[in-house]
Design a protein around this motif. Structure first.
Motif, mmCIF file in Angstrom:
data_model
loop_
_atom_site.group_PDB
_atom_site.id
_atom_site.type_symbol
_atom_site.label_atom_id
_atom_site.label_comp_id
_atom_site.label_asym_id
_atom_site.label_seq_id
_atom_site.Cartn_x
_atom_site.Cartn_y
_atom_site.Cartn_z
ATOM 1 N N ARG A 115 1.025 -1.276 -0.026
ATOM 2 C CA ARG A 115 -0.134 0.133 0.085
ATOM 3 C C ARG A 115 1.041 1.376 0.101
ATOM 4 O O ARG A 115 0.622 2.233 -0.848
ATOM 5 N N GLU A 133 -7.644 -3.838 -6.178
ATOM 6 C CA GLU A 133 -8.237 -3.942 -4.870
ATOM 7 C C GLU A 133 -7.616 -2.996 -3.720
ATOM 8 O O GLU A 133 -8.450 -2.197 -3.182
ATOM 9 N N GLU A 189 -9.197 0.471 -1.742
ATOM 10 C CA GLU A 189 -9.007 0.538 -0.279
ATOM 11 C C GLU A 189 -8.435 1.949 0.004
ATOM 12 O O GLU A 189 -8.953 2.539 0.847
ATOM 13 N N ARG A 239 -11.020 4.811 -0.518
ATOM 14 C CA ARG A 239 -11.805 4.875 0.479
ATOM 15 C C ARG A 239 -11.259 5.322 1.935
ATOM 16 O O ARG A 239 -11.998 6.037 2.478
ATOM 17 N N GLU A 240 -10.213 4.905 2.086
ATOM 18 C CA GLU A 240 -9.369 5.403 3.278
ATOM 19 C C GLU A 240 -9.173 7.156 3.237
ATOM 20 O O GLU A 240 -9.455 7.515 4.193
ATOM 21 N N ARG A 295 -11.399 -0.310 6.328
ATOM 22 C CA ARG A 295 -11.894 -1.700 5.573
ATOM 23 C C ARG A 295 -12.792 -2.422 6.291
ATOM 24 O O ARG A 295 -13.681 -3.127 5.798
#
Length: 222
Positions: free
Chosen positions: A37, A69, A73, A76-77, A83
C-alpha cells in the motif's frame, strides 16, 4: 513523473489478472515499511498523469486484480472509511480513477485554500527548490515534469505549478511519445533576469552549486 518513466505493461503470459502466470512480488516491497500500500502511494505521489492498474502492478510485481483492490481501499481510506466499515477523518486529498488510470488530487472542498496558498506565494521569494527547478527548465527546455524530477531526484509537481502561476514558465505542447506536457520559460522570465534570450543565460554552476553537471543529463541517461 509521466507514463514513459514507468515499466511497460506485463507481458500477456504474465497473468495480470492473477492467473497462474502472475508475476511474483518484487523483492522487499511487501516487507518494506508500510508494505505494498505504501509502495503504491509512493508512486502515485510522483505521477503527473493518471497511471494504469497494469503499470502499477508491474511496478510492485503483483497481480492487477490485487492492485485494483488495494487502490479502492486507499481511495476509501482517503474518503474517511476503514476496511472494516469504520470511519476516519477525511484527508485533504483524494485518489481518483479517471482517464483509464489513477492519480492523487487535492480535494475539491479545499480548492479555495489551495488557490489562496498559490496566490500568496506569488509575493514571496522563490525557494531554493523552486530556483533549482526553474534552472533545470531554463537550461533543458522544452522539458517535461518527469524529466525535471529525474534530474533533481525529487517530485517537482507543486514547484512547477507555482512557477507557472507566477508566469515564469508555461506549457509548450506535449511529448510526442508519452503525451506529457512540456514546459519552457516565458518572456516574463527573461524580463526579470534582464536578458534578451535564453542564449544569454549565465553558466549555471556559479549560481546553483550541485547542478554543475546538468548538461551531462541526456535523454538516454533518464
Amino acid at each position: 513523473m509521466s507514463l514513459e518513466d514507468l515499466p511497460p505493461d506485463p507481458a500477456p503470459d504474465g497473468g495480470p489478472d492473477g492467473g497462474p502466470g502472475s508475476a511474483p512480488g518484487h523483492a522487499g516491497v511487501e516487507d518494506s515499511p508500510g508494505g505494498v500500500r505504501a509502495a503504491l502511494e509512493a508512486v502515485l505521489m510522483v505521477v503527473d498523469e493518471p497511471v494504469t492498474e497494469e503499470q502499477l502492478a508491474a511496478v510492485v510485481g503483483l497481480p492487477t486484480a490485487r492492485v485494483r483492490e488495494l487502490l479502492h481501499e486507499l481511495a476509501r481510506e482517503y474518503d474517511g472509511y476503514t476496511r472494516d466499515g469504520g470511519t476516519l477523518p477525511v484527508r485533504g486529498f483524494e485518489l481518483r480513477q479517471l482517464a483509464g488510470g489513477w492519480r492523487v488530487y487535492s480535494r475539491a472542498a479545499y480548492s479555495g485554500i489551495v488557490s489562496q496558498f498559490v496566490v500568496d506565494g506569488q509575493t514571496a521569494r522563490l525557494t531554493q527548490a523552486a530556483l533549482e527547478t526553474l534552472a533545470v527548465i531554463a537550461y533543458r527546455q522544452p522539458v517535461s515534469r518527469a524529466r525535471v524530477s529525474a534530474i533533481r531526484g525529487v517530485n517537482v509537481d507543486s514547484v512547477v505549478r507555482t512557477l507557472a502561476q507566477r508566469g515564469l514558465i508555461e506549457e509548450v505542447g506535449t511529448d510526442p511519445v508519452s503525451g506529457a506536457f512540456l514546459y519552457r520559460t516565458t518572456a516574463y522570465f527573461l524580463e526579470r533576469l534582464g536578458i534578451g534570450s535564453v542564449d544569454d543565460l549565465p553558466h549555471i554552476a556559479q549560481h546553483l552549486p550541485g547542478l554543475e553537471n546538468l548538461h551531462d543529463f541526456d535523454d538516454a541517461s533518464l
